[in-house]
Motif scaffolding. Structure first.
Motif, mmCIF file in Angstrom:
data_model
loop_
_atom_site.group_PDB
_atom_site.id
_atom_site.type_symbol
_atom_site.label_atom_id
_atom_site.label_comp_id
_atom_site.label_asym_id
_atom_site.label_seq_id
_atom_site.Cartn_x
_atom_site.Cartn_y
_atom_site.Cartn_z
ATOM 1 N N GLY A 213 0.817 -1.203 0.000
ATOM 2 C CA GLY A 213 0.000 0.000 0.000
ATOM 3 C C GLY A 213 0.850 1.252 0.000
ATOM 4 N N GLY A 214 0.409 2.252 -0.758
ATOM 5 C CA GLY A 214 1.143 3.503 -0.842
ATOM 6 C C GLY A 214 1.717 3.723 -2.230
ATOM 7 N N THR A 215 2.191 4.928 -2.472
ATOM 8 C CA THR A 215 2.801 5.280 -3.751
ATOM 9 C C THR A 215 4.291 5.012 -3.693
ATOM 10 O OG1 THR A 215 1.148 7.007 -4.127
ATOM 11 C CG2 THR A 215 3.170 7.122 -5.428
ATOM 12 N N VAL A 216 4.775 4.202 -4.641
ATOM 13 C CA VAL A 216 6.188 3.834 -4.641
ATOM 14 C C VAL A 216 7.017 4.993 -5.181
ATOM 15 C CG1 VAL A 216 7.914 2.221 -5.494
ATOM 16 C CG2 VAL A 216 5.620 1.402 -4.932
ATOM 17 N N ALA A 217 7.673 5.674 -4.268
ATOM 18 C CA ALA A 217 8.580 6.772 -4.609
ATOM 19 C C ALA A 217 9.553 6.920 -3.453
ATOM 20 C CB ALA A 217 7.814 8.075 -4.844
ATOM 21 N N ALA A 218 10.774 7.278 -3.753
ATOM 22 C CA ALA A 218 11.809 7.389 -2.727
ATOM 23 C C ALA A 218 11.357 8.286 -1.584
ATOM 24 C CB ALA A 218 13.094 7.926 -3.341
#
Length: 276
Positions: free
Chosen positions: A62-67
């Motif tokens: 879950g969540g947006t994959v970004a550094a």
């Protein structure tokens, strides 16, 4: 039975679980606890120990994959302090495993911060029991198969089914009892799977479960050893083997039968290597 285990604080120890013995006293069915880890399993009162492999399984992220973003990973078979977690090949530092449910369908979560260098969001976990990779945003294809003849009842005559990656394969036009075996009919399907791949199997029941019209799913490896089974855990008490992770690359057999044909031994069921 006693399982090697490690809790969410990283403390190792032993978990004891009771189970159900068979009528002949030759087998014991025990639910493996969520905190169990790959290692030896002991039967209380016996000096014998057997090896148990806990293969990790990932269900969702879950969540947006970004550094720098905080993500939540859900799965099972994860051991605190003994999990290597990577995203697109980038290692996540000190993943923190939290166990939410330890009965029925286990649930574990790992909150973590996405490391620098991530892109597509391919998540992989590695434990002593194996590895599992989750590829988000995969497009699920759909395949419908209609076997031209009655599906085979033994491993030698099992219907071969190709299972493409990220595909929902539906088999239609087959039913239990459509041959001379009647209520003892078994439909066997043969397929190959790679180690770490996750598969879910289900079947449609045509009758009323209250009247005893239950459908049984059984999954065997190439040697004829049962590795999973189910009778009523799906919607409306239909059979469903959910999130099975192949422990090894090779051939597997899926058997469909009526509840009347519920022999526990593969040799007395039309399973791989068996004779009717």
């Amino acid at each position: 039975m006693q399982f090697a285990a490690r809790d969410d604080t990283g403390v190792s120890g032993t978990l004891t679980r009771t189970g159900s013995a068979s009528g002949d006293g030759r087998s014991l069915t025990v639910e493996v606890p969520a905190l169990a880890q790959t290692g030896l399993v002991h039967v209380v009162g016996s000096a014998t120990a057997v090896a148990l492999q806990i293969v990790p399984t990932l269900r969702a992220v879950g969540g947006t994959v970004a550094a720098g973003n905080t993500l939540m990973l859900e799965g099972t078979g994860l051991t605190e302090g003994a999990v290597t977690l990577t995203v697109d090949g980038q290692t996540v530092a000190n993943p923190d495993v939290r166990t939410l449910f330890d009965r029925g369908q286990d649930q574990q979560v790992v909150p973590f911060t996405a490391p620098a260098g991530v892109s597509a969001g391919v998540v992989t976990v590695q434990t002593a029991g194996g590895s599992h990779t989750l590829r988000p945003d995969s497009t699920l294809s759909s395949t419908t198969l209609t076997p031209g003849t009655d599906v085979g009842d033994t491993s030698a005559t099992a219907t071969v089914v190709a299972l493409p990656l990220n595909d929902r394969t539906t088999i239609i036009g087959q039913s239990i009892g459509d041959n001379a075996f009647g209520g003892k009919d078994v439909d066997l399907y043969r397929f190959t799977a790679n180690a770490g791949e996750t598969l879910t199997f289900s079947a449609t029941r045509l009758g009323d479960p209250v009247s005893g019209n239950l459908t049984l799913l059984r999954l065997f490896d190439a040697a004829g050893t049962q590795v999973a089974s189910d009778l009523t855990s799906g919607p409306s008490s239909t059979p469903r083997i959910a999130f099975f992770t192949a422990p090894a690359t090779g051939t597997y057999f899926l058997g469909v039968s009526g509840w009347a044909n519920n022999k526990t031994a593969a040799a007395t069921w039309a399973a791989p290597g068996a004779t009717r």
